[in-house]
Motif scaffolding. Sequence first.
Motif, mmCIF file in Angstrom:
data_model
loop_
_atom_site.group_PDB
_atom_site.id
_atom_site.type_symbol
_atom_site.label_atom_id
_atom_site.label_comp_id
_atom_site.label_asym_id
_atom_site.label_seq_id
_atom_site.Cartn_x
_atom_site.Cartn_y
_atom_site.Cartn_z
ATOM 1 N N LYS A 1 0.854 -1.188 0.000
ATOM 2 C CA LYS A 1 0.000 0.000 0.000
ATOM 3 C C LYS A 1 0.890 1.238 0.000
ATOM 4 N N ASN A 2 0.503 2.271 -0.742
ATOM 5 C CA ASN A 2 1.330 3.476 -0.854
ATOM 6 C C ASN A 2 1.428 4.242 0.464
ATOM 7 N N ILE A 3 2.531 4.923 0.639
ATOM 8 C CA ILE A 3 2.832 5.633 1.895
ATOM 9 C C ILE A 3 1.796 6.694 2.223
ATOM 10 N N ASP A 4 1.241 7.386 1.205
ATOM 11 C CA ASP A 4 0.372 8.541 1.493
ATOM 12 C C ASP A 4 -1.106 8.183 1.604
ATOM 13 N N ASN A 5 -1.455 6.902 1.414
ATOM 14 C CA ASN A 5 -2.864 6.498 1.477
ATOM 15 C C ASN A 5 -3.196 6.010 2.896
ATOM 16 N N VAL A 6 -3.321 6.960 3.811
ATOM 17 C CA VAL A 6 -3.615 6.629 5.212
ATOM 18 C C VAL A 6 -4.679 7.591 5.740
ATOM 19 N N VAL A 7 -5.398 7.140 6.765
ATOM 20 C CA VAL A 7 -6.403 7.996 7.409
ATOM 21 C C VAL A 7 -6.209 7.952 8.921
ATOM 22 N N PRO A 8 -6.800 8.917 9.647
ATOM 23 C CA PRO A 8 -6.725 8.859 11.114
ATOM 24 C C PRO A 8 -7.465 7.631 11.652
ATOM 25 N N ASP A 9 -7.210 7.295 12.912
ATOM 26 C CA ASP A 9 -7.795 6.103 13.526
ATOM 27 C C ASP A 9 -9.313 6.051 13.409
ATOM 28 N N ARG A 10 -9.979 7.200 13.515
ATOM 29 C CA ARG A 10 -11.450 7.207 13.514
ATOM 30 C C ARG A 10 -12.030 6.694 12.191
ATOM 31 N N LEU A 11 -11.212 6.669 11.127
ATOM 32 C CA LEU A 11 -11.698 6.218 9.820
ATOM 33 C C LEU A 11 -11.040 4.919 9.347
ATOM 34 N N LYS A 12 -10.295 4.273 10.226
ATOM 35 C CA LYS A 12 -9.546 3.079 9.782
ATOM 36 C C LYS A 12 -10.414 1.816 9.661
ATOM 37 N N GLY A 13 -11.635 1.864 10.154
ATOM 38 C CA GLY A 13 -12.476 0.654 10.182
ATOM 39 C C GLY A 13 -12.607 -0.043 8.841
ATOM 40 N N ASP A 14 -12.994 0.712 7.798
ATOM 41 C CA ASP A 14 -13.184 0.109 6.464
ATOM 42 C C ASP A 14 -11.875 -0.450 5.922
ATOM 43 N N THR A 15 -10.782 0.298 6.134
ATOM 44 C CA THR A 15 -9.472 -0.158 5.659
ATOM 45 C C THR A 15 -9.125 -1.510 6.272
ATOM 46 N N VAL A 16 -9.283 -1.620 7.581
ATOM 47 C CA VAL A 16 -8.931 -2.865 8.283
ATOM 48 C C VAL A 16 -9.841 -4.008 7.832
ATOM 49 N N THR A 17 -11.137 -3.739 7.739
ATOM 50 C CA THR A 17 -12.088 -4.775 7.300
ATOM 51 C C THR A 17 -11.717 -5.313 5.924
ATOM 52 N N TYR A 18 -11.527 -4.418 4.984
ATOM 53 C CA TYR A 18 -11.305 -4.863 3.600
ATOM 54 C C TYR A 18 -9.914 -5.426 3.368
ATOM 55 N N LYS A 19 -8.936 -5.002 4.152
ATOM 56 C CA LYS A 19 -7.615 -5.650 4.061
ATOM 57 C C LYS A 19 -7.757 -7.119 4.471
ATOM 58 N N GLN A 20 -8.553 -7.373 5.499
ATOM 59 C CA GLN A 20 -8.767 -8.755 5.943
ATOM 60 C C GLN A 20 -9.583 -9.540 4.912
ATOM 61 N N VAL A 21 -10.535 -8.867 4.263
ATOM 62 C CA VAL A 21 -11.360 -9.517 3.232
ATOM 63 C C VAL A 21 -10.482 -9.964 2.059
ATOM 64 N N ILE A 22 -9.634 -9.044 1.532
ATOM 65 C CA ILE A 22 -8.838 -9.424 0.355
ATOM 66 C C ILE A 22 -7.773 -10.456 0.734
ATOM 67 N N ALA A 23 -7.254 -10.368 1.967
ATOM 68 C CA ALA A 23 -6.280 -11.377 2.409
ATOM 69 C C ALA A 23 -6.950 -12.734 2.585
#
Length: 505
Positions: free
Chosen positions: A282-304
Amino acid sequence: MLSQEDLKQIALKGITEQQIETQLEEFKTGFPFLKLEAAAAIGKGIIAPDGAERGQLIAAWDAYKACGKNIVKFVPASGAASRMFKDMFAFVDADYDVPTTDFEKKYFDNIHKFAFFEELNAVCKKNEGKGIDELIAAGNYKAVAANMLQAKGLNYGQLPKGLLLFHNYKEGARTPMEEHLVEGALYASSNGEANVHFTVSHEHMELFEKKVADKKDDYAKKYGIKYNISFSEQKPSTDTLAANADNTPFRTEDGKLLFRPGGHGALIENLNEIDADIIFIKNIDNVVPDRLKGDTVTYKQVIAGLLVTLQKKAFEYLKVLDSGSYDHEKLEEIIRFVQRDLCCRKADIKELEDAELVIYLRKKLNRPMRVCGVVKNVGEPGGGPFLTYNQDGTVSLQILESSQIDKSNAEYQKMFTEGTHFNPVDLVCAVKDYKGQPFNLPAFVDKNTGFISSKSKGGKELKALELPGLWNGAMSDWNTIFVEVPLSTFNPVKTVNDLLRDQHQ
């Protein structure tokens, strides 16, 4: 054409004379455009799992992590953030002193919202004897911008994006590097450890190592894990020769050959040296604060979860083919898996005898595999998911950049502009074979997918050679699967004012 001095310079980089000859030939001939079948879409190469399916895939990922496998989060973090500040550099050099463009006005009107405000305010007081608000009140806007960009201040114009302050928290502002450490803990850790690898430019290595050393214990304590953090640099041997308009080698003022970094495709070499079963990219600049990380974490687990599910099936079929105990019905089952699940089709597959079929299926199953998240196309520049013809006549899924598509072909241009999805660089990769041996990743690169771009050096125009990109040509001969992920997982920072978007506040 090449002198003894040239040959010495080439050898010092770890490049062969043959490679230089190949590169000069590529400047002359260019690279062929790819033959396309269609843009990928939902139901046509892109999977959109529903709630129940997502739950099953996350469970599959959890089960995989519990098996003690080696998981690494790979973050390309090379290069300075100078492009991010292009507009502010222009303001400092402009022949006017007050914010004039919409970009400049937006920056100064919202300056208190930037996570780096406090640090910038402190360096302004130190260097100018006044804080930001006082300087602005006095009309000295350029001093504020200069203290952000230049070495006397924050030096943001020369630092890598990974070390800039992006997000505010009560306990202090965070850099993208720190946000990636947090992500590593949330979806890429196993057995109480998180492995994170950053590719870093040589001139920024010391800074990166120091920042990581300063911060990692805080996050280790917060998430109750141990971090194993490693770094690598883009190899000098992946640099490419620059050429003049007539395709002869471009030379610097002192007569030396000019080499340029070969683009992110060079990082396939760095990826190849990582000992891991599964690698997230994942690229270095594609990050969000903790309050918005939910979707990122969910979908990283989905694709893995999808990756390890498909890999397990591919491994089972390879063992069947190795055993020799299969009938034609079993081969047809394997064909269905390769065509439907791995989206790799061969038009004349029915004409193959069983012995030829086994060779073909084994070749397509026994290669690296990746699942790529793709987002709905909202007009961002960059590549997208396509069904593409390969060198062997098969059709499979590829991420393509615009440079690989023949713009004079109206049908292809329509596919590219009307494509429903976009590549946000959201990959999870399986890089070992069914016997647990690492694949040699450079062997799966399509060398015909580089491209030539126009650049300049010291005011002189030159032609630059880009290697096949990391997620397009460098992974061309991998098994590729696309999954739709929500737009909320894609929040790149291309300009400093992108940090004012709600997603970064």
